[in-house]
Enzyme design. Structure first.
Site: not given
Ligand code: 7TS
Length: 407
Positions: A123, A200, A203, A226, A364
């Site tokens: 990401h 990371d 997910q 999430k 992203c």
């Molecule tokens: N890493 C992964 C694998 C992610 O899926 C996301 C967010 C992030 C980092 C960043 O997380 P945040 O909570 O700091 O924003 N992924 C997604 C997505 O797949 N669709 O919207 C956000």
């Protein structure tokens, strides 16, 4: 024991609404999951009964808020199998957790010519912070390639890792493909070269059982939103000795022991990394999200989600013009696809007209999309409250949409 999905759905008020005259089908869980009533009640309850600043007040409300806040830290520790609460830092989200490590650990330990390893399926939030520190320190960012099924090429990782590698920053589960990466194996190999590993877990934490001690990762980053919890809240797990050696990320209240104009001494971990008034309400409500997951059981969640994934994959695969992106067997319930001859955004809009929420675009992960030679995908991502009936509705709609260009 299998889960009673109707009972689970009843706990989520948002699911019971219509969108464009159709019952909402929410398949955008990889972006953010919905929140059970217990989380919403905890949020409100905090502001109605306990609102107070923490760790400083001598009064009853402050004491209560502090205890609830710290109780969540204990639950998070338990949830990921960390040794102690001091290793759990509350942040704004996965993004901030990764930035914290890149800035703090990176500034102190990365020097000219060092290498940082990431993968093609990261990401942006696990790419850009490392690019920034590489630029600042004249370090080198290297990328582990993947194959056409969206699997990491472990042999290539073995060729890339060396004594020059200082950090391996790797996604546990790809948000765009659903691929589960062999992080334990990667961590073991990285440690043989003295590199530290950040996982990371944005997910993975919602779908897989996580034990940081078993994985032996040095850092784990994830987001509460999430995981059926509130937005604006994340976690950084780090091993004690690493966190203790790292300089603070931000300066301010809470993170200090003593301040004078001549010199400031810093607080112990985790407080050293929690400058300012934190996101108290959301931390407290997150406890209820973890409770919800624990009550259902990760194994039961995984079984149900695996059923959904299998059902959706086999049904969608029958559709003429359906092009899956990311076809490994080791997956969480995420299906990324394109329809031959159609832009993913148009497919998303047509599904929305039927009340079906999916995400479209590059998710992203632009370098990953480039690897597949596509602009983006349609992504349907499932959660514990989704049903096969909902999937059948989506399949019917996708089949109709696909027919427009694939007669
Ligand atoms: N890493 C992964 C694998 C992610 O899926 C996301 C967010 C992030 C980092 C960043 O997380 P945040 O909570 O700091 O924003 N992924 C997604 C997505 O797949 N669709 O919207 C956000």
């Amino acid at each position: 024991m299998s889960l009673n999905i109707e009972e689970i759905r009843a706990l989520f008020p948002i699911l019971h609404q219509e969108v464009h005259g159709n019952p909402l089908i929410y398949f955008d869980n990889a972006a953010t999951t919905q929140k059970p009533k217990s989380v919403l009640d905890a949020l409100c309850g905090y502001y109605e009964h306990d609102n107070s600043n923490i760790h400083r007040g001598a009064h009853t409300l402050a004491d209560r808020a502090t205890r609830y806040y710290e109780k969540t830290r204990e639950s998070v520790r338990d949830f990921i199998g960390a040794k102690e609460e001091a290793e759990i830092i509350f942040t704004k989200g996965t993004t901030e957790s990764i930035n914290l490590v890149a800035s703090s650990y990176g500034r102190k330990y990365i020097t000219k010519g060092d290498e940082i390893l990431i993968s093609t399926m990261e990401h942006h939030s696990n790419i850009v912070p490392w690019q920034m520190i590489c630029e600042e320190k004249e370090a080198i960012l290297k990328v582990i390639p993947i194959n056409d099924s969206g699997e990491l090429l472990y042999d290539e990782f073995e060729k890339l890792i060396s004594e020059r590698t200082k950090i391996v920053a790797i996604v546990h589960v790809s948000n765009a493909l659903g691929t589960i990466n062999p992080v334990k194996k990667i961590i073991k190999k990285a440690h043989q070269f003295g590199a530290k590993v950040l996982v990371d877990g944005a997910q993975s934490t919602s779908h897989l059982s996580i034990d940081v001690q078993d994985l032996d990762c040095d850092f784990l980053a994830f987001s509460a939103h999430k995981l059926y919890g509130p937005t604006g809240l994340g976690v950084l797990y780090g091993k004690r000795q690493l966190l203790e050696a790292m300089p603070p990320y931000q300066g301010g209240g809470e993170m200090i022991k003593e301040v004078s104009f001549a010199k400031t001494t810093f607080n112990e971990i985790p407080f050293k990394f929690e400058a300012g008034t934190p996101n108290i309400a959301d931390v407290i409500a997150f406890q209820k999200a973890l409770e919800f997951i624990n009550t259902m059981g990760k194994k039961e969640i995984r079984n149900h989600e695996a059923d959904l994934l299998y059902h959706a994959t086999s049904k969608l695969s029958e559709i003429k013009g359906f092009i899956p992106v990311g076809t490994t067997k080791e997956k969480v319930p995420v299906i990324s696809f394109n329809i031959k001859g159609m832009h993913p955004f148009d497919v998303g809009m047509m599904l929305d007209a039927k009340g079906i929420a999916v995400r479209t675009g590059h998710h992203c992960t632009q370098p990953l999309m480039e690897r597949f030679g596509i602009e983006g995908t349609v992504r349907a991502s499932f959660s514990v409250y989704n049903t096969k009936e909902e999937i059948d509705e989506m399949v019917t709609s996708v089949a109709k949409i696909a027919k427009i260009k694939n007669k």
